[in-house]
Motif scaffolding. Sequence first.
Motif, mmCIF file in Angstrom:
data_model
loop_
_atom_site.group_PDB
_atom_site.id
_atom_site.type_symbol
_atom_site.label_atom_id
_atom_site.label_comp_id
_atom_site.label_asym_id
_atom_site.label_seq_id
_atom_site.Cartn_x
_atom_site.Cartn_y
_atom_site.Cartn_z
ATOM 1 N N THR A 26 4.814 14.511 2.256
ATOM 2 C CA THR A 26 4.818 13.786 3.029
ATOM 3 C C THR A 26 3.329 13.764 3.688
ATOM 4 O OG1 THR A 26 6.789 13.585 4.995
ATOM 5 C CG2 THR A 26 5.344 12.333 6.086
ATOM 6 N N GLU A 27 2.615 14.973 4.037
ATOM 7 C CA GLU A 27 1.583 14.859 4.042
ATOM 8 C C GLU A 27 0.274 14.177 3.115
ATOM 9 O OE1 GLU A 27 -0.098 15.606 6.825
ATOM 10 O OE2 GLU A 27 1.940 15.459 8.031
ATOM 11 N N GLN A 28 0.582 14.644 1.830
ATOM 12 C CA GLN A 28 -0.244 13.956 0.782
ATOM 13 C C GLN A 28 0.212 12.750 0.641
ATOM 14 O OE1 GLN A 28 1.983 15.642 -2.925
ATOM 15 N NE2 GLN A 28 -0.257 14.492 -4.213
ATOM 16 N N LEU A 29 1.572 12.131 1.102
ATOM 17 C CA LEU A 29 1.426 10.600 1.186
ATOM 18 C C LEU A 29 0.597 10.517 2.329
ATOM 19 C CD1 LEU A 29 3.660 7.800 -0.198
ATOM 20 C CD2 LEU A 29 4.830 8.337 1.813
ATOM 21 N N LYS A 30 0.634 10.865 3.239
ATOM 22 C CA LYS A 30 -0.320 9.909 4.671
ATOM 23 C C LYS A 30 -1.648 10.325 3.752
ATOM 24 C CE LYS A 30 0.505 11.887 8.026
ATOM 25 N NZ LYS A 30 0.591 12.625 9.388
ATOM 26 N N ARG A 31 -2.184 11.151 3.309
ATOM 27 C CA ARG A 31 -3.478 11.695 2.705
ATOM 28 C C ARG A 31 -3.687 10.540 1.243
ATOM 29 N NH1 ARG A 31 -2.473 16.263 3.562
ATOM 30 N NH2 ARG A 31 -1.770 17.225 0.723
ATOM 31 N N ILE A 32 -2.528 10.112 0.721
ATOM 32 C CA ILE A 32 -2.906 8.682 -0.281
ATOM 33 C C ILE A 32 -3.019 7.108 0.531
ATOM 34 C CG2 ILE A 32 -1.600 7.800 -2.058
ATOM 35 C CD1 ILE A 32 -1.059 10.468 -2.948
ATOM 36 N N TYR A 33 -2.111 7.457 0.990
ATOM 37 C CA TYR A 33 -1.469 5.684 2.068
ATOM 38 C C TYR A 33 -3.155 5.876 2.592
ATOM 39 C CZ TYR A 33 -0.632 2.339 5.459
ATOM 40 O OH TYR A 33 -1.154 1.412 5.769
ATOM 41 N N GLY A 88 8.080 15.050 -8.663
ATOM 42 C CA GLY A 88 8.930 15.278 -7.613
ATOM 43 C C GLY A 88 8.891 15.442 -5.681
ATOM 44 N N CYS A 89 7.629 14.964 -5.951
ATOM 45 C CA CYS A 89 7.448 14.134 -4.349
ATOM 46 C C CYS A 89 8.000 12.705 -4.085
ATOM 47 C CB CYS A 89 6.109 14.709 -3.638
ATOM 48 S SG CYS A 89 5.612 16.719 -2.705
ATOM 49 N N ARG A 90 7.936 12.351 -4.777
ATOM 50 C CA ARG A 90 8.506 11.075 -5.059
ATOM 51 C C ARG A 90 10.321 11.250 -5.715
ATOM 52 N NH1 ARG A 90 4.894 8.879 -8.738
ATOM 53 N NH2 ARG A 90 6.687 8.843 -10.686
ATOM 54 N N GLN A 91 10.974 11.996 -5.623
ATOM 55 C CA GLN A 91 12.317 11.900 -5.550
ATOM 56 C C GLN A 91 12.214 12.508 -4.580
ATOM 57 O OE1 GLN A 91 14.148 11.251 -8.395
ATOM 58 N NE2 GLN A 91 15.177 10.744 -6.434
ATOM 59 N N LEU A 92 11.557 13.051 -4.345
ATOM 60 C CA LEU A 92 12.192 13.587 -2.785
ATOM 61 C C LEU A 92 11.989 12.822 -1.374
ATOM 62 C CD1 LEU A 92 12.034 17.434 -1.402
ATOM 63 C CD2 LEU A 92 11.247 15.426 -0.098
ATOM 64 N N MET A 93 10.922 12.005 -1.483
ATOM 65 C CA MET A 93 10.761 10.785 -0.454
ATOM 66 C C MET A 93 11.325 9.694 -0.843
ATOM 67 S SD MET A 93 8.225 12.141 1.032
ATOM 68 C CE MET A 93 6.755 10.908 1.845
ATOM 69 N N GLN A 94 11.902 9.621 -2.048
ATOM 70 C CA GLN A 94 13.592 8.396 -2.403
ATOM 71 C C GLN A 94 14.603 8.724 -1.480
ATOM 72 O OE1 GLN A 94 13.065 5.533 -4.562
ATOM 73 N NE2 GLN A 94 15.044 5.532 -4.027
ATOM 74 N N ALA A 125 0.921 -1.323 0.188
ATOM 75 C CA ALA A 125 -0.333 0.420 -0.266
ATOM 76 C C ALA A 125 1.408 1.545 0.385
ATOM 77 C CB ALA A 125 -0.974 -0.383 1.581
ATOM 78 N N VAL A 126 1.756 1.599 0.978
ATOM 79 C CA VAL A 126 2.554 2.506 0.921
ATOM 80 C C VAL A 126 3.981 2.340 -0.834
ATOM 81 C CG1 VAL A 126 5.464 3.176 1.777
ATOM 82 C CG2 VAL A 126 3.489 2.378 3.228
ATOM 83 N N ARG A 127 3.678 1.699 -0.682
ATOM 84 C CA ARG A 127 4.168 1.345 -2.762
ATOM 85 C C ARG A 127 4.101 1.790 -3.762
ATOM 86 N NH1 ARG A 127 7.766 -3.490 -2.229
ATOM 87 N NH2 ARG A 127 9.364 -3.246 -1.322
ATOM 88 N N GLN A 128 2.018 0.837 -3.112
ATOM 89 C CA GLN A 128 1.320 2.437 -4.030
ATOM 90 C C GLN A 128 0.567 3.587 -4.013
ATOM 91 O OE1 GLN A 128 -2.769 -0.349 -3.664
ATOM 92 N NE2 GLN A 128 -3.424 1.239 -6.014
ATOM 93 N N SER A 129 0.701 4.028 -2.886
ATOM 94 C CA SER A 129 0.976 5.572 -2.536
ATOM 95 C C SER A 129 1.656 6.150 -3.092
ATOM 96 C CB SER A 129 0.180 5.810 -1.057
ATOM 97 O OG SER A 129 -0.091 5.058 -0.350
ATOM 98 N N LEU A 130 3.234 6.015 -3.101
ATOM 99 C CA LEU A 130 4.750 6.266 -3.770
ATOM 100 C C LEU A 130 4.804 6.709 -5.324
ATOM 101 C CD1 LEU A 130 7.302 4.616 -1.344
ATOM 102 C CD2 LEU A 130 6.813 6.893 -1.544
ATOM 103 N N GLY A 131 3.929 5.457 -5.591
ATOM 104 C CA GLY A 131 3.255 5.744 -7.482
ATOM 105 C C GLY A 131 2.688 6.640 -7.232
ATOM 106 N N GLN A 132 1.560 7.241 -6.236
ATOM 107 C CA GLN A 132 0.241 7.846 -7.387
ATOM 108 C C GLN A 132 0.901 9.011 -7.002
ATOM 109 O OE1 GLN A 132 -3.619 7.492 -5.239
ATOM 110 N NE2 GLN A 132 -3.497 5.218 -6.189
ATOM 111 N N LEU A 133 1.909 9.992 -6.188
ATOM 112 C CA LEU A 133 2.607 11.145 -5.924
ATOM 113 C C LEU A 133 3.366 11.846 -7.270
ATOM 114 C CD1 LEU A 133 4.910 10.634 -2.944
ATOM 115 C CD2 LEU A 133 3.264 11.939 -2.911
ATOM 116 N N ARG A 134 3.234 13.206 -7.069
ATOM 117 C CA ARG A 134 4.008 13.592 -8.501
ATOM 118 C C ARG A 134 4.968 13.652 -8.404
ATOM 119 N NH1 ARG A 134 1.710 17.797 -5.179
ATOM 120 N NH2 ARG A 134 3.448 18.220 -5.231
#
Length: 194
Positions: free
Chosen positions: A178-185, A141-147, A130-139
């Motif tokens: 992080t907040e966007q990722l939490k909402r998606i997750y 720029g955000c995905r790269q920063l989180m990585q 579910a976390v991986r799927q959430s990361l996949g839905q991030l923009r």
Amino acid sequence: MPSSTHAFETDRVLFEALQAGKASAYDWLYTNLFPSFRFWVINNSGTVADAEDSFQKGLINFILNLESGRYEHRSSTKVTTVLFDYCKKVWLTELDSARMRRHAAMPAQVDTPDSDDALLELARQETVEAVRQSLGQLREGCRQLMQWFYIDELSLREIAERLTMKETSVKSKRYECTEQLKRIYQQIARQRGL
């Protein structure tokens, strides 16, 4: 460790609020636990920025274990003690990594006393997916920063250099992502019944 306040009269009430994903419970943890954690990190070769980063990473690990059911409330152990330990492990890992002059890969799992339990392992795998799927839905720029921050374990300063931004701007962007990722997750977790 800080004691309960009027907002959370017992540790069990705090745990249930965290389980329900109430922002007030997480705000309470920041307000009441972070100062003592910051003091501990500073007294253990760290800075305020190190404390903030380690607290954030430890909190994310704690949330994942809470939501997957790997962490269950026990009346003998306070929630704040458990979260402090999560954050402490993050900082000690950072120190070891700095001493070794290399970045270790993110562990495939967080060791817990119940790691042999097949049902808990399945729940953990579902949470990780579910976390991986959430990361996949991030923009992107955000995905790269989180990585870079959570997986490659780059410091905010290193990320700021890569992005040619100020470190404070990267810190704000990381918080927003992080907040966007939490909402998606949370949405994905609800859909999956996690």
